[in-house]
Design a protein around this motif. Structure first.
Motif, PDB file in Angstrom:
ATOM      1  N   GLU A  83      28.512 -13.144 -38.746  1.00 31.39           N
ATOM      2  CA  GLU A  83      29.783 -13.723 -39.157  1.00 31.39           C
ATOM      3  C   GLU A  83      30.692 -13.958 -37.960  1.00 31.39           C
ATOM      4  O   GLU A  83      30.804 -13.108 -37.075  1.00 31.39           O
ATOM      5  N   ARG A  84      31.341 -15.129 -37.935  1.00 36.69           N
ATOM      6  CA  ARG A  84      32.293 -15.488 -36.895  1.00 36.69           C
ATOM      7  C   ARG A  84      33.492 -16.160 -37.555  1.00 36.69           C
ATOM      8  O   ARG A  84      33.385 -16.748 -38.623  1.00 36.69           O
ATOM      9  N   GLY A  85      34.667 -16.101 -36.863  1.00 45.96           N
ATOM     10  CA  GLY A  85      35.820 -16.773 -37.418  1.00 45.96           C
ATOM     11  C   GLY A  85      37.107 -16.374 -36.745  1.00 45.96           C
ATOM     12  O   GLY A  85      37.116 -15.781 -35.661  1.00 45.96           O
ATOM     13  N   SER A  86      38.224 -16.700 -37.396  1.00 40.55           N
ATOM     14  CA  SER A  86      39.550 -16.401 -36.860  1.00 40.55           C
ATOM     15  C   SER A  86      39.856 -14.916 -37.008  1.00 40.55           C
ATOM     16  O   SER A  86      39.060 -14.148 -37.530  1.00 40.55           O
ATOM     17  N   GLU A  87      41.044 -14.526 -36.571  1.00 37.40           N
ATOM     18  CA  GLU A  87      41.468 -13.120 -36.606  1.00 37.40           C
ATOM     19  C   GLU A  87      40.475 -12.228 -35.852  1.00 37.40           C
ATOM     20  O   GLU A  87      40.192 -11.103 -36.258  1.00 37.40           O
ATOM     21  N   SER A 109      31.062 -10.142 -36.509  1.00 42.22           N
ATOM     22  CA  SER A 109      30.378  -9.082 -37.240  1.00 42.22           C
ATOM     23  C   SER A 109      28.898  -9.425 -37.377  1.00 42.22           C
ATOM     24  O   SER A 109      28.555 -10.487 -37.891  1.00 42.22           O
ATOM     25  N   ASP A 110      28.049  -8.533 -36.904  1.00 44.56           N
ATOM     26  CA  ASP A 110      26.602  -8.663 -37.057  1.00 44.56           C
ATOM     27  C   ASP A 110      26.112  -7.392 -37.744  1.00 44.56           C
ATOM     28  O   ASP A 110      26.210  -6.301 -37.178  1.00 44.56           O
ATOM     29  N   LYS A 111      25.600  -7.528 -38.969  1.00 40.34           N
ATOM     30  CA  LYS A 111      25.168  -6.378 -39.743  1.00 40.34           C
ATOM     31  C   LYS A 111      23.713  -6.528 -40.156  1.00 40.34           C
ATOM     32  O   LYS A 111      23.225  -7.645 -40.382  1.00 40.34           O
ATOM     33  N   SER A 142      27.198  -5.264 -34.009  1.00 39.63           N
ATOM     34  CA  SER A 142      28.224  -5.610 -33.023  1.00 39.63           C
ATOM     35  C   SER A 142      29.417  -6.190 -33.753  1.00 39.63           C
ATOM     36  O   SER A 142      29.273  -6.966 -34.694  1.00 39.63           O
ATOM     37  N   GLY A 143      30.612  -5.798 -33.340  1.00 39.74           N
ATOM     38  CA  GLY A 143      31.810  -6.278 -33.993  1.00 39.74           C
ATOM     39  C   GLY A 143      33.018  -5.473 -33.551  1.00 39.74           C
ATOM     40  O   GLY A 143      32.959  -4.692 -32.600  1.00 39.74           O
ATOM     41  N   ARG A 144      34.133  -5.640 -34.251  1.00 38.65           N
ATOM     42  CA  ARG A 144      35.359  -4.929 -33.897  1.00 38.65           C
ATOM     43  C   ARG A 144      35.251  -3.442 -34.195  1.00 38.65           C
ATOM     44  O   ARG A 144      35.879  -2.624 -33.547  1.00 38.65           O
ATOM     45  N   PHE A 145      34.452  -3.075 -35.210  1.00 35.47           N
ATOM     46  CA  PHE A 145      34.401  -1.684 -35.645  1.00 35.47           C
ATOM     47  C   PHE A 145      32.946  -1.218 -35.729  1.00 35.47           C
ATOM     48  O   PHE A 145      32.048  -1.992 -36.056  1.00 35.47           O
ATOM     49  N   ASP A 146      32.733   0.061 -35.450  1.00 38.62           N
ATOM     50  CA  ASP A 146      31.450   0.702 -35.718  1.00 38.62           C
ATOM     51  C   ASP A 146      31.428   1.090 -37.191  1.00 38.62           C
ATOM     52  O   ASP A 146      32.335   1.768 -37.679  1.00 38.62           O
TER      53      ASP A 146
END
Length: 230
Positions: free
Chosen positions: A181-185, A189-191, A214-218
């Motif tokens: 997933e990619r986008g604004s804000e 997110s890769d799950k 990989s992403g903003r949060f674990d």
């Protein structure tokens, strides 16, 4: 044989996701409830969702999903979400299906940030699915789904969903999924998720492990789901 494999692909995929290339037959209803125990950056959360599909005409399916996430010690991060769509099968053969889907959604529980992504929005999808058999004792299915989501607050998301499932023994199957997933804000997110699905006589029961690559949060989660076709 091919018809049975195709039906299996529709049933097991719906256990694992709230959207799929396959639709329901006219008059058929599919329902699923799920619970996930999640850990997000050390914070514990409980996620609940209910999902349903109904075939209301030849090659047409309506879907609805309600979802809520509750954090144990951080109520400020609690969120809800609702989505309703209509899916149209453009092509359906013995082993291959292509469909498009669109509808409305509201709330940040589907993975959006609270600023802008929790407002009313629209979602559009296109997907393809394949199903078949290696031999008489093993069936498989695969899918690819591309979605675009846009909210009134300016939040936008592009999401690619890939998956593969196969029967391993008896009525037990393994399903693997990948979300990109990619986008604004600052969305990235890769799950990945691996599930064991038991096709019991009374329902389909699944247990899955999900992890953010990989992403903003674990983030990690254990997901339990029960689904049934009526």
């Amino acid at each position: 044989m091919r018809g049975a494999v195709f039906t299996f692909g529709m049933a097991v995929f719906a256990v694992k996701a709230s959207a799929a290339p396959w639709g329901q037959q006219k008059g058929e209803t599919y329902a699923r409830v799920a619970y996930a125990a999640e850990d997000v950056e050390g914070l514990s959360a409980h996620r609940y969702d209910a999902y349903a599909e109904h075939g209301f005409a030849d090659s047409w399916t309506v879907t609805a999903k309600a979802e809520t996430v509750r954090f144990v010690d951080s109520e400020d991060f609690n969120a809800e979400g609702f989505r309703a769509t209509v899916r149209k099968e453009l092509y359906r053969g013995d082993r291959f299906v292509v469909s498009v889907e669109g509808g409305v959604l509201n709330g940040a529980a589907f993975g959006g940030a609270p600023d802008g992504c929790d407002t009313t929005g629209a979602e559009a999808r296109v997907g393809a699915g394949w199903s078949g058999g290696f031999d008489e004792d093993r069936e498989w299915f695969a899918f690819a789904d591309l979605a675009r989501r846009a909210h009134e607050g300016g939040c936008e998301r592009d999401r690619l969903e890939l998956g593969y499932g196969s029967r391993v023994v008896g009525d037990v199957y393994v399903v693997n999924q990948l979300w990109l997933e990619r986008g604004s804000e600052d969305a990235r997110s890769d799950k990945i998720e691996t599930a064991i699905v038991w096709r019991a006589g009374f329902a389909d029961v699944s247990l899955a492990y999900r992890e953010e690559l990989s992403g903003r949060f674990d983030e990690t989660g254990i997901v339990f789901a029960v689904a049934k076709r009526f």
